[in-house]
Design an enzyme around this catalytic site. Structure first.
Site, short mmCIF file in Angstrom:
data_model
loop_
_atom_site.label_atom_id
_atom_site.label_comp_id
_atom_site.label_asym_id
_atom_site.label_seq_id
_atom_site.Cartn_x
_atom_site.Cartn_y
_atom_site.Cartn_z
N SER A 129 47.94 153.67 -117.84
CA SER A 129 46.74 153.44 -118.65
C SER A 129 47.04 153.00 -120.07
O SER A 129 46.12 152.64 -120.81
CB SER A 129 45.86 154.70 -118.68
OG SER A 129 46.38 155.64 -119.59
N LYS A 166 46.48 158.88 -125.30
CA LYS A 166 45.46 157.84 -125.46
C LYS A 166 45.31 157.48 -126.95
O LYS A 166 45.83 158.19 -127.83
CB LYS A 166 44.10 158.34 -124.96
CG LYS A 166 44.03 158.68 -123.47
CD LYS A 166 44.03 157.43 -122.61
CE LYS A 166 43.81 157.78 -121.14
NZ LYS A 166 44.94 158.52 -120.56
#
Length: 208
Positions: A129, A166
């Site tokens: 991701s 993230k």
């Protein structure tokens, strides 16, 4: 301080041990801990090394009796220029997964990158991701341990005892943990306060 005497091999080793302790625990090693690390049989021998470092202005005694490291990064020997940073488990670059609190290995890192007395750790990336930020499966993320972050920082966040890596974005009362992936299945994670920031990513090391 400009004419400081050069450090002996034992003194340089003591400096490395002190740096490691400051980086990992934010405290000076005790005399007994220093004794063990230097393979001495007497705490007095370790105390003598500390006294020598005080004499050479490498460390100094504070008014409360504690010790303080002086700025000698450029003058210490090469052996004192790194600290050992622990590799702790795996962090997801997809959906969050459990972050094992087990030290898998220790990796030496330059003190110019992992600056004492801050604490640092490595986490191994899992998933894809964050591949558009150059973070791929198996890469090591060097993380500076801290509970806060600024917009745009890459963070390791703990959500219900699971960790994920993230981009941190604050939007009003909400926090968005944004992926950067060529795989469109990865979507932003939107949170309020039900999470903890474990640290900010300083750099990453590609998997070998």
């Amino acid at each position: 301080m400009q004419n400081r005497e050069p450090l002996t091999k034992i003194e340089s080793e003591a400096v490395r041990i002190i740096r490691n302790s400051l980086a990992h625990k934010a405290t000076f090693p005790t005399v007994r801990e220093l004794m063990v690390e230097l393979n001495y049989k007497s705490p007095r021998s370790a105390a003598v090394v500390l006294e020598q470092l005080i004499t050479k202005d490498v460390i100094r005694k504070k008014s409360d009796g504690g010790l303080q490291f002086m700025d000698i990064q450029e003058e210490a020997s090469e052996s004192a220029q790194t600290v050992d940073i622990p590799v702790i488990g795996t962090v997801a670059c997809g959906m969050p997964i459990l972050a094992e609190e087990n030290v898998d290995a220790m990796i030496p890192v330059s003190v110019k990158m992992a600056k004492p007395p801050h604490k640092y750790f490595f986490l191994r990336a899992k998933g894809d991701s964050m591949n558009e930020k150059g973070i791929n499966e198996g890469d090591l993320a060097l993380v500076k341990q801290q509970p806060t972050a600024n917009n745009g920082d890459l963070v390791v966040a703990l959500i219900d005892d699971e960790a994920t890596l993230k981009e941190f974005i604050r939007h009003g009362d909400s926090i968005i943990l944004k992926p950067h992936s060529s795989n469109k299945k990865h979507q932003p994670i939107i949170l309020t306060r039900d999470f903890q920031i474990q640290g900010v990513v300083i750099t990453t090391i590609p998997a070998l």
